[in-house]
Design an enzyme around this catalytic site. Structure first.
Site, PDB file in Angstrom:
ATOM      1  N   ARG A   1       6.950   0.865   0.752  1.00 15.77           N
ATOM      2  CA  ARG A   1       5.994   0.822  -0.361  1.00 15.77           C
ATOM      3  C   ARG A   1       5.075  -0.386  -0.150  1.00 15.77           C
ATOM      4  O   ARG A   1       5.028  -1.295  -0.963  1.00 15.77           O
ATOM      5  CB  ARG A   1       6.756   0.724  -1.669  1.00 15.77           C
TER       6      ARG A   1
ATOM      7  N   GLN B   1       0.371   2.849   1.484  1.00 14.80           N
ATOM      8  CA  GLN B   1       0.098   3.451   0.171  1.00 14.80           C
ATOM      9  C   GLN B   1      -0.617   4.804   0.286  1.00 14.80           C
ATOM     10  O   GLN B   1      -0.278   5.745  -0.416  1.00 14.80           O
ATOM     11  CB  GLN B   1      -0.750   2.491  -0.651  1.00 14.80           C
TER      12      GLN B   1
ATOM     13  N   ASP C   1       1.792   7.658   1.137  1.00 23.83           N
ATOM     14  CA  ASP C   1       3.010   7.690   0.340  1.00 23.83           C
ATOM     15  C   ASP C   1       3.169   9.014  -0.421  1.00 23.83           C
ATOM     16  O   ASP C   1       2.730   9.162  -1.555  1.00 23.83           O
ATOM     17  CB  ASP C   1       2.965   6.491  -0.618  1.00 23.83           C
TER      18      ASP C   1
ATOM     19  N   SER D   1       4.937   8.958  -3.879  1.00 21.57           N
ATOM     20  CA  SER D   1       4.080   8.592  -5.013  1.00 21.57           C
ATOM     21  C   SER D   1       3.158   9.742  -5.401  1.00 21.57           C
ATOM     22  O   SER D   1       3.017  10.056  -6.587  1.00 21.57           O
ATOM     23  CB  SER D   1       3.225   7.361  -4.667  1.00 21.57           C
TER      24      SER D   1
ATOM     25  N   TYR E   1      12.994  -2.090  -6.725  1.00 22.91           N
ATOM     26  CA  TYR E   1      13.674  -0.844  -7.076  1.00 22.91           C
ATOM     27  C   TYR E   1      14.794  -1.122  -8.070  1.00 22.91           C
ATOM     28  O   TYR E   1      15.377  -2.206  -8.057  1.00 22.91           O
ATOM     29  CB  TYR E   1      14.276  -0.178  -5.819  1.00 22.91           C
TER      30      TYR E   1
HETATM   31  P1  NAD Z   1      11.984   5.888  -8.674  1.00 23.00           P
HETATM   32  O1  NAD Z   1      11.463   7.269  -8.610  1.00 23.00           O
HETATM   33  O2  NAD Z   1      12.979   5.433  -7.675  1.00 23.00           O
HETATM   34  O3  NAD Z   1      12.656   5.662 -10.143  1.00 23.00           O
HETATM   35  C1  NAD Z   1      11.925   5.975 -11.311  1.00 23.00           C
HETATM   36  C2  NAD Z   1      12.082   4.883 -12.351  1.00 23.00           C
HETATM   37  O4  NAD Z   1      13.377   4.939 -12.955  1.00 23.00           O
HETATM   38  C3  NAD Z   1      11.908   3.460 -11.820  1.00 23.00           C
HETATM   39  O5  NAD Z   1      10.866   2.815 -12.518  1.00 23.00           O
HETATM   40  C4  NAD Z   1      13.260   2.824 -12.132  1.00 23.00           C
HETATM   41  O6  NAD Z   1      13.168   1.435 -12.451  1.00 23.00           O
HETATM   42  C5  NAD Z   1      13.723   3.625 -13.325  1.00 23.00           C
HETATM   43  N1  NAD Z   1      15.160   3.537 -13.629  1.00 23.00           N
HETATM   44  C6  NAD Z   1      16.221   3.512 -12.792  1.00 23.00           C
HETATM   45  N2  NAD Z   1      17.383   3.421 -13.476  1.00 23.00           N
HETATM   46  C7  NAD Z   1      17.060   3.433 -14.784  1.00 23.00           C
HETATM   47  C8  NAD Z   1      17.805   3.383 -15.977  1.00 23.00           C
HETATM   48  N3  NAD Z   1      19.142   3.310 -15.975  1.00 23.00           N
HETATM   49  N4  NAD Z   1      17.136   3.393 -17.138  1.00 23.00           N
HETATM   50  C9  NAD Z   1      15.779   3.485 -17.174  1.00 23.00           C
HETATM   51  N5  NAD Z   1      15.012   3.534 -16.090  1.00 23.00           N
HETATM   52  C10 NAD Z   1      15.641   3.498 -14.890  1.00 23.00           C
HETATM   53  O7  NAD Z   1      10.802   4.849  -8.755  1.00 23.00           O
HETATM   54  P2  NAD Z   1       9.351   4.912  -8.119  1.00 23.00           P
HETATM   55  O8  NAD Z   1       8.454   5.607  -9.026  1.00 23.00           O
HETATM   56  O9  NAD Z   1       9.449   5.419  -6.732  1.00 23.00           O
HETATM   57  O10 NAD Z   1       8.983   3.368  -8.105  1.00 23.00           O
HETATM   58  C11 NAD Z   1       9.926   2.420  -7.641  1.00 23.00           C
HETATM   59  C12 NAD Z   1       9.281   1.062  -7.428  1.00 23.00           C
HETATM   60  O11 NAD Z   1       8.342   1.108  -6.366  1.00 23.00           O
HETATM   61  C13 NAD Z   1       8.508   0.558  -8.618  1.00 23.00           C
HETATM   62  O12 NAD Z   1       8.678  -0.837  -8.660  1.00 23.00           O
HETATM   63  C14 NAD Z   1       7.090   0.907  -8.294  1.00 23.00           C
HETATM   64  O13 NAD Z   1       6.155   0.090  -8.979  1.00 23.00           O
HETATM   65  C15 NAD Z   1       7.096   0.631  -6.819  1.00 23.00           C
HETATM   66  N6  NAD Z   1       6.043   1.357  -6.086  1.00 23.00           N
HETATM   67  C16 NAD Z   1       5.214   0.637  -5.271  1.00 23.00           C
HETATM   68  C17 NAD Z   1       4.230   1.286  -4.538  1.00 23.00           C
HETATM   69  C18 NAD Z   1       3.328   0.511  -3.613  1.00 23.00           C
HETATM   70  O14 NAD Z   1       3.169  -0.658  -3.804  1.00 23.00           O
HETATM   71  N7  NAD Z   1       2.787   1.127  -2.602  1.00 23.00           N
HETATM   72  C19 NAD Z   1       4.093   2.672  -4.629  1.00 23.00           C
HETATM   73  C20 NAD Z   1       4.968   3.377  -5.468  1.00 23.00           C
HETATM   74  C21 NAD Z   1       5.962   2.699  -6.186  1.00 23.00           C
END
Ligand code: NAD
Length: 380
Positions: free
Chosen positions: A122, A127, A130, A133, A228
Site C-alpha cells: 500500500r 496506488q 491497487d 482498493s 492494518y
Molecule cells: P481491510 O479491508 O483490511 O479492513 C477494513 C477495515 O476494517 C479496516 O479499516 C480495519 O481497521 C477495520 N477493522 C478491522 N477489525 C475491526 C473491528 N474489530 N472493528 C471495526 N473495524 C475493524 O482494510 P483496507 O480498506 O484494505 O485498508 C487497510 C489500511 O490500508 C487502512 O489503513 C487504509 O487507510 C490503508 N490503505 C492505504 C492505501 C495506500 O496508501 N495506497 C490504499 C488502501 C488502503
C-alpha cells in the site's frame, strides 16, 4: 509480447481482467492481446469492442494460450486452465495462495511466474495498481445501493404535503476503503451515517465525509505500524459490541466491512444483537467471504432473520461489472508497464512490488513462509 485474457470461470464472476479501453492503450505500445471469445460478455463488452481496440479474438484454448507470455485474470485459475499455460509464462490475478494451495503448487511446477495482486504494497507508487482498493470502492458503493433497494424506507429526509419523512440511519462497521465508500454513498443518498473502526486514524476519514465516528474505547491500539487492524481480544470485542449496540438498534441499515488481514472476520454483530434491530432493516455483510461480521450471515446467500434482511452475497462487485472491470483493468495496465522492460517482463527481486507480489517463479514457490504453508496444505 502476447497477453491472453481468458473468460472467468467462477460462477457469478462477471468481470474481465482487461477492458477494451485498456486493450487499446496496450496495443498502442505494441503489445498483442488475445481474448477468449465472450470473455467480456458479463461486463457488456462484446468481441467486436475488443477487435476494434486491437485485440484478436480466439475461440480455441490453443490459440489463446499457446504463445501467451502473460495471462491476465481476476480469479485464481483452475488446474485444468493451468495445464494450457506455456512454461515460462507469467500470470497476474488475485491468487490467495493459502486458499488455492494446490493450484499455486501446480503453477510453480509448470514454471509459471505468478503475480498475486492481493500482495501489492500500500505504497504511493503502487496506488495506481491497487486492485484491492479499486474493487473495495466498488463493493462499498454497491453495498449501499443494495441496502437502499432492500430497505422499505427512503434514504433522504423528505418534507412533503404528506408529512415529513426522517432520513434513514446507516451504521458502517470498518472504515477502510470499502467502508469509506459506503459512508460517502449513503451520505450522497441523504442518510444519517455513523461509523466504527478500531484504527484511530479512521476518525478523521469518517468525519471528513460528514459521518459521526463511534469511539471504540480500546485500552490498547489494535493496529500495526503499516496501518492494518489487528485482532481484538475477547474483552475488546465485547467493548466494541457495546459501542455499536445502540446505533445498531436505532438504525435502518448496517454495512459491515471489518477485516483483519489473514484472519477470520471479527463477529461484531451477534445473533442476540440482530434481534434488537428494527424489523425491516438490512445488514449488508461485505466480510461474508471471510466468515462474516454478523453471526447470522450466510456466505453467498441473502436471508431474513428476526425481520432483518442479511445480505451475504459474494458477487456484489460483479453487479457493477462494467466499472469494476474498467478499474481493475486500469490497475493491471499500470502493473504490466511496471514489469515491462523492452518488450519483455522483467522480475527484479530488489524491487518491492516484485518481492511482495511474485509467489511462484523459476519452478519454485518464492518465500519460505508461503512455501511451508502450501506444503502443509497439499500434503508435502
Ligand atoms: P481491510 O479491508 O483490511 O479492513 C477494513 C477495515 O476494517 C479496516 O479499516 C480495519 O481497521 C477495520 N477493522 C478491522 N477489525 C475491526 C473491528 N474489530 N472493528 C471495526 N473495524 C475493524 O482494510 P483496507 O480498506 O484494505 O485498508 C487497510 C489500511 O490500508 C487502512 O489503513 C487504509 O487507510 C490503508 N490503505 C492505504 C492505501 C495506500 O496508501 N495506497 C490504499 C488502501 C488502503
Amino acid at each position: 509480447m502476447i497477453i491472453a485474457v481468458p473468460a472467468e470461470t467462477r460462477p457469478g464472476e462477471k468481470r474481465v481482467a482487461l477492458a477494451p479501453e485498456s486493450v487499446q492503450r496496450l496495443a498502442e505500445k505494441k503489445l498483442q492481446i488475445r481474448l477468449q471469445s465472450g470473455a467480456g460478455k458479463g461486463a457488456w463488452f462484446s468481441d467486436d469492442d475488443y477487435r476494434r481496440a486491437g485485440a484478436s479474438v480466439e475461440t480455441s484454448v490453443e490459440g489463446l494460450f499457446d504463445q501467451a507470455d502473460l495471462i491476465a485474470k481476476i480469479r485464481a485459475p483452475s488446474e485444468a486452465e493451468i495445464e494450457h499455460f506455456r512454461r515460462g509464462a507469467a500470470l497476474i490475478c488475485l491468487l490467495y495462495p493459502r486458499i488455492h494451495a494446490a493450484a499455486t503448487r501446480y503453477l510453480a511446477s509448470r514454471g509459471v511466474t505468478t503475480i498475486a495482486l492481493e500482495n501489492l504494497p500500500r505504497t504511493t507508487i503502487a496506488q495506481a495498481m491497487d486492485v484491492l482498493s479499486s474493487q473495495s470502492t466498488v463493493a462499498g458503493y454497491r453495498a449501499v445501493i443494495v441496502a437502499a433497494a432492500g430497505v422499505a424506507k427512503f434514504f433522504p429526509m423528505l418534507m412533503t404535503p404528506a408529512g415529513t419523512i426522517a432520513p434513514a440511519r446507516v451504521l458502517v462497521l470498518g472504515a477502510g476503503v470499502a467502508g469509506l465508500q459506503a459512508i460517502a454513498t449513503a451520505r450522497r443518498l441523504g442518510a444519517v451515517v455513523e461509523a466504527f473502526d478500531v484504527r484511530r486514524a479512521a476518525r478523521a476519514d469518517v468525519e471528513s465525509l460528514g459521518a459521526k465516528f463511534i469511539e471504540p474505547w480500546l485500552e490498547q491500539a489494535a493496529e500495526t505500524a503499516e496501518g492494518y487492524a489487528t485482532p481484538l481480544t475477547e474483552a475488546a470485542i465485547e467493548r466494541a459490541r457495546d459501542a455499536i449496540r445502540q446505533p445498531l438498534a436505532n438504525g435502518d441499515v448496517c454495512v459491515t466491512t471489518a477485516l483483519v488481514p489473514n484472519q477470520r472476520a471479527p463477529i461484531l454483530i451477534t445473533a442476540e444483537m440482530v434481534k434488537t434491530m428494527r424489523p425491516g432493516s438490512v445488514i449488508v455483510d461485505l466480510a461474508a467471504e471471510q466468515g462474516g461480521n454478523c453471526e447470522l450471515t450466510q456466505a453467498g446467500q441473502d436471508s431474513v432473520c428476526h425481520g432483518v434482511t442479511i445480505i451475504g452475497r459474494l458477487n456484489l462487485v460483479s453487479e457493477v461489472a462494467i466499472d469494476a472491470s474498467r478499474m481493475y483493468s486500469r490497475n493491471l495496465e499500470k502493473l504490466i508497464f511496471h514489469f515491462l522492460d523492452d518488450d519483455k517482463l522483467r522480475f527484479d527481486f530488489g524491487d518491492e512490488i516484485t518481492r511482495r507480489c511474485v509467489v511462484t517463479h523459476g519452478g519454485e514457490i518464492v518465500g519460505a513462509e508461503i512455501r511451508e504453508a502450501i506444503a502443509a496444505a497439499t500434503g508435502g
